[in-house]
Design a protein around this motif. Structure first.
Motif, PDB file in Angstrom:
ATOM      1  N   UNK A 282       1.929  -1.640  11.013  1.00 30.82           N
ATOM      2  CA  UNK A 282       1.481  -0.235  10.615  1.00 30.82           C
ATOM      3  C   UNK A 282       2.813   0.408   9.861  1.00 30.82           C
ATOM      4  N   UNK A 283       3.753   0.396  10.583  1.00 31.72           N
ATOM      5  CA  UNK A 283       5.015   0.944  10.162  1.00 31.72           C
ATOM      6  C   UNK A 283       5.639   0.451   8.923  1.00 31.72           C
ATOM      7  N   UNK A 284       5.543  -1.039   8.893  1.00 31.96           N
ATOM      8  CA  UNK A 284       6.190  -1.744   7.598  1.00 31.96           C
ATOM      9  C   UNK A 284       5.266  -1.627   6.465  1.00 31.96           C
ATOM     10  N   UNK A 285       4.085  -1.567   6.744  1.00 27.95           N
ATOM     11  CA  UNK A 285       2.943  -1.290   5.733  1.00 27.95           C
ATOM     12  C   UNK A 285       3.064   0.016   5.134  1.00 27.95           C
ATOM     13  N   UNK A 286       3.039   1.007   5.941  1.00 28.34           N
ATOM     14  CA  UNK A 286       3.235   2.477   5.481  1.00 28.34           C
ATOM     15  C   UNK A 286       4.577   2.785   4.571  1.00 28.34           C
ATOM     16  N   UNK A 287       5.561   1.952   5.176  1.00 23.87           N
ATOM     17  CA  UNK A 287       7.198   1.994   4.389  1.00 23.87           C
ATOM     18  C   UNK A 287       6.934   1.493   3.166  1.00 23.87           C
TER      19      UNK A 287
ATOM     20  N   UNK B 221      -3.052   1.974   6.150  1.00 20.30           N
ATOM     21  CA  UNK B 221      -4.266   1.070   6.096  1.00 20.30           C
ATOM     22  C   UNK B 221      -4.068  -0.465   5.912  1.00 20.30           C
ATOM     23  N   UNK B 222      -3.361  -0.547   4.771  1.00 21.45           N
ATOM     24  CA  UNK B 222      -2.976  -2.268   4.633  1.00 21.45           C
ATOM     25  C   UNK B 222      -2.345  -2.733   5.810  1.00 21.45           C
TER      26      UNK B 222
END
Length: 133
Positions: A82-87, A60-61
Motif C-alpha cells: 500500500x505504501x509503495x502503491x501510494x508513493x 487503492x492499487x
C-alpha cells in the motif's frame, strides 16, 4: 456453535479490513493536509483532496495488487504494498496531471507515507503480541 464462530470471525475480519482501509485514507489525507499547511496553500478542503487523490488512487492499487484485505494489518503483506502503491502511483499520477514532482517532495513523501502506512501496522502487530502474552 462453530458457524457462529465463523460468522463472528468474518464480521471481525470485515471490520478490520474497513478499519485498515479507513486508516490508510485518513493518514494519506493527513499527509496531504500537513504538506499543504506547511506551504501555506489556499483552498484547504479542495486543495487537500487535489493533493491527496493521486496517493489515494495509488494506495487503492496497492490494496488490489497485494490483496491487502486478506491480511490488512500485516506490515509486510499489506503495509509495504500500500505504501509503495501510494508513493509510486501517486508520483506517476502527479506527473501525468502536471502536479509538482521534485526530489525533495519525493523524499518527504517516501518517509512520511512509509511511517504512516507501514508504521501503524507495525504498532498493531506489536500490540497483538503484547495481548497474546
Amino acid at each position: 456453535m462453530s458457524s457462529l464462530k465463523t460468522k463472528a470471525a468474518a464480521t471481525t475480519s470485515g471490520k478490520t479490513v474497513l478499519a485498515a482501509a479507513a486508516a490508510d485514507v485518513v493518514l494519506i489525507l493527513a499527509f496531504a493536509a500537513i504538506g499543504r499547511d506547511a506551504h501555506h496553500r489556499e483552498e484547504p478542503i479542495l486543495g487537500v483532496l487535489l493533493t491527496a487523490w493521486p496517493f489515494l488512487a495509488g494506495a487503492a492499487a496497492g490494496w488490489v495488487v497485494s490483496r491487502a484485505w486478506r491480511s490488512p494489518l500485516s506490515a509486510l503483506r499489506a503495509g509495504v504494498p500500500v505504501w509503495l502503491g501510494s508513493l509510486i502511483g501517486g508520483m506517476l499520477l502527479r506527473a501525468l496531471t502536471a502536479q509538482t514532482v521534485v526530489l525533495p517532495f519525493v523524499i518527504v513523501a517516501t518517509l512520511a507515507l512509509a511511517t504512516c502506512l507501514v508504521g501503524y501496522r507495525l504498532l498493531a502487530a506489536g500490540a497483538a503480541r503484547l495481548r497474546r502474552r
